[in-house]
Design an enzyme around this catalytic site. Structure first.
Site, short mmCIF file in Angstrom:
data_model
loop_
_atom_site.label_atom_id
_atom_site.label_comp_id
_atom_site.label_asym_id
_atom_site.label_seq_id
_atom_site.Cartn_x
_atom_site.Cartn_y
_atom_site.Cartn_z
N ARG A 5 0.85 -1.20 -0.13
CA ARG A 5 0.08 -0.02 0.06
C ARG A 5 0.83 1.23 0.02
NH1 ARG A 5 -5.31 -1.36 3.35
NH2 ARG A 5 -4.09 -0.23 5.24
N GLU A 9 -9.04 5.83 19.27
CA GLU A 9 -7.84 6.19 18.17
C GLU A 9 -7.10 7.55 18.69
OE1 GLU A 9 -9.56 6.97 14.39
OE2 GLU A 9 -8.05 7.35 13.55
N LEU A 46 -9.94 -1.79 15.35
CA LEU A 46 -11.10 -2.18 16.34
C LEU A 46 -10.67 -3.02 17.53
CD1 LEU A 46 -14.06 -2.94 13.84
CD2 LEU A 46 -13.67 -0.73 15.09
#
Lengths: 118, 556
Positions: free
Chosen positions: B280, B371, B387
């Site tokens: 990525r 977060e 999560l």
């Protein structure tokens, strides 16, 4: 104004400190692309900063932060699409008490479901 | 405008996403009274709802907490806080399965076990899938909170700042009740921040507008240490057009040869990505480069396309028959056949308020959960860590805060500090408003963060961003909005924009300091990873002269 580049929006206005009942106010939103009701409300807010609407979204059409009443029917604002040239009436969702304009209080469901609310 | 409402509790949890909900349940479960606030409506706002639902836990027979830990460290390019990463790996299985007690359910395989997916960077299949995604997780936890007698939910409530006791420990918060319009003091013996990330700062991101980093700024103002604020995870393919779909994303992973074998194309129809598909961060570098070179489409993006997939139309239709693609289809764009204009967008904040394994910050009585807290990932994160971290650290924060509340006799909020915070908010009100065009300042700031602190950064751009953030703060200082009482959206937006401008300066400062490329922090002027000098956190603290940027050694 070129009809193919404009969406006519009639939005519900209600100020709890000053108003006994709501009224519709008309805005012309310039857009060549179709807009979701939610994006349309954000555009109205750009035209008139006193207009209030919810802005959160889950990008899935599920969370219901955007619930409003579109052309007389309760709907998800994020997935209801309006095309240039169309006129749309946007009011608060019928099942919840209104806080201001089209913003409702999700912690206060109204007793009569789907009966127009106010 | 003065404080006209007051509530008292043992533990105040600010933010009701997956972390805050879990923290509230843990604190209440330990016997503490809890107030749980959320700036939007409960379970109808916040970043958790956008999560696809992948949650990591080492449940596979060949997996272990040790392998999970190794994967976190490797994926994060060695920058994770080792103590936090170990805690995450060791607690993950218990905390993830515990969510079933709150009515959350997971996708099962044919044999009745948990369906486990294996994502890049995972040495074993480790991803469980929550039914209903982040919405399913939040719904289950929110129902448990609502039905718990020890938890008072106050949603549609915007905290504007923390309030210390006379010794400087966190003792509550001041906020605006959006339904009443009342300025409210929440007095607490311990405070948990669970306010999420600041991805909305980037013009292209896949989060709701709620993600303005409020709690991170409040912690910073209260004196807490922040680490690695430059470490933002980007996703390669976030929609930039049409306007109604800005922020939705299409899967980069689906372009792989063994999935739909698509590509991302430039404005001349040339593929931007090589095959096999790069990892990525490399893909994003190529996409950002192509956009900078003017190869983008009419709205600044590149064109994600699977319409000519060699797998056939039926395979494409089947793969894209999921909620997020049906959402895109409802807007008149068919991702199975249309070219979808995308660009790299901010997805997750890895840095944040520095915590220890009990979620303590450097301010007494103040705890934080992801977060907004970090950095247990490093410079990149595994799919499914987001999560899981909410449950591991949410539970730990709630428990630690309840212990602190029990030990803390409770000096209570310093009245002078509470009044000062109330006065700070009241000073923003003027019946005629004026002073600044909030929408224009917001758009200018978000465009600058995207340009200078997106994928591909350099010293000149980051210095420009730091300067612009400062100018924006100065212009905002003169901004006033009318006092409209109930649901004062302009006041909400002014407070959020002040938070965004302050945090943009912190992101720019940390990104400027880290003179290397690591994970998703890509410095065009320092293209190599530099382990000799940079296996360290960036650190930002508050001084009377403004933020001080320094570094901090890694733990564990």
């Amino acid at each position: 104004m070129d009809n193919s580049l404009t969406i006519t929006v009639k939005v519900f206005r209600f100020d709890p400190a000053a108003d006994k009942s709501g009224r519709l106010e008309q805005f012309a939103v310039a857009s060549a692309a179709p807009l979701s009701v939610m994006a349309l409300l954000a555009k109205v807010r750009e035209l008139d900063a006193t207009f209030c609407c919810r802005t959160s979204t889950c990008f899935k059409g599920r969370c219901g932060s955007c619930l409003v009443r579109v052309n007389g029917k309760d709907a998800f604002g994020c997935t209801t699409l309006v095309k240039p040239g169309e006129t749309v009436v946007i009011e608060p969702h019928s099942r919840y008490a209104v806080l201001r304009d089209v913003v409702v209080d999700f912690s206060r469901p109204l007793a009569a479901e789907g009966e127009g609310g106010q | 405008m003065k404080i006209t409402a007051r509530h008292q509790t043992d533990v105040l949890v600010i933010g009701a996403g997956a972390s805050g909900l879990r923290a509230a349940l843990a604190a209440a479960g330990a016997g503490a009274s809890v107030i749980l606030t959320n700036k939007g409506p409960l379970a109808r706002s916040g970043i958790t709802l956008t999560a696809a639902g992948g949650m990591q836990a080492p449940l596979h027979p060949d997996d272990s907490a040790a392998l999970f830990y190794d994967d976190i460290i490797a994926c994060g390019c060695g920058l994770a806080d080792g103590d936090l990463a170990r805690t995450l790996a060791e607690d993950a299985a218990d905390r993830v399965l515990e969510t079933e007690r709150y009515g959350v359910t997971f996708v099962r395989d044919a044999a009745g076990g948990y369906a486990l997916g294996q994502f890049p960077g995972q040495s074993r299949p480790r991803n469980l899938f929550v039914r209903g995604g982040g919405i399913g997780l939040a719904a289950g936890l929110a129902k448990a909170c609502r039905s718990h007698g020890g938890i008072k939910v106050i949603d549609d409530f915007l905290v504007t700042g923390l309030v210390p006791d006379t010794r400087g420990a966190a003792a509550g918060a001041v906020g605006l009740g959006l339904r009443s319009g009342e300025l409210t003091l929440l007095a607490a013996r311990a405070v948990v921040l669970a306010t999420g990330g600041c991805q909305w700062l980037w013009a292209t991101n896949d989060c709701p507008a709620d993600a303005t980093g409020d709690g991170i700024v409040y912690a910073h103002r209260a004196g807490a240490e922040l680490v690695d604020m430059e470490m933002v995870l980007f996703y390669p393919s976030v929609l930039v057009w049409p306007p109604s779909l800005k922020g939705a994303f299409v899967h980069y992973e689906f372009l792989a040869s063994d999935v739909l074998d698509g590509n991302i194309y430039d404005n001349a129809g040339r593929p931007v990505l090589p095959k096999p598909l790069p990892v990525r961060d490399e893909a994003m570098r190529l996409l950002a480069r192509a956009i900078k070179d003017g190869r983008g489409g009419p709205h600044g993006g590149l064109l994600w396309y699977v319409g000519d997939s060699p797998k056939g139309a039926a395979a494409v239709a089947a793969k894209l028959d999921i909620l997020q693609y049906n959402y895109i289809r409802a807007h008149g764009v068919d991702p199975a056949t249309d070219r979808v204009e995308v660009a790299p967008g901010a997805h997750y904040l890895m840095g944040g308020i520095h915590i220890d394994p009990d979620c303590r910050t450097s301010v007494a009585g103040l705890f934080a959960a992801p977060e907004c807290a970090g950095n247990f990932d490093g410079a990149n994160r595994l799919a499914g860590n987001g999560l899981t971290a909410t449950q591991v650290f949410g539970a730990r924060a709630g428990l630690a805060a309840s212990r602190r509340a029990a030990e803390n006799g409770g000096a209570g909020p310093d009245p002078a500090a509470a009044e000062a915070e109330a006065a700070r908010v009241a000073a923003r009100l003027d019946k005629n408003g004026g002073g600044a065009d909030l929408a224009a300042l917001r758009d200018r700031l978000r465009a600058a963060v995207q340009e200078y602190a997106g994928v591909g950064r350099d010293a000149a751009g980051l210095a420009r961003l730091a300067r612009l953030a400062g100018e924006t703060r100065a212009e905002l200082a003169a901004a006033r909005v009318p006092d409209t009482g109930v649901f004062n959206q302009r006041l909400i937006e002014l407070i959020e924009l002040e938070n965004m401008a302050e945090i943009a300066g912190l992101v720019a400062g940390c990104a400027l300091l880290r003179a290397e490329t690591r994970g998703h922090h890509i410095r065009d002027d320092f293209p190599a990873r530099d382990d000799d000098n940079w296996l360290r956190h960036t650190l930002v603290t508050r001084t009377s002269a403004g933020p001080l940027f320094a570094t901090k050694p890694l733990r564990g």
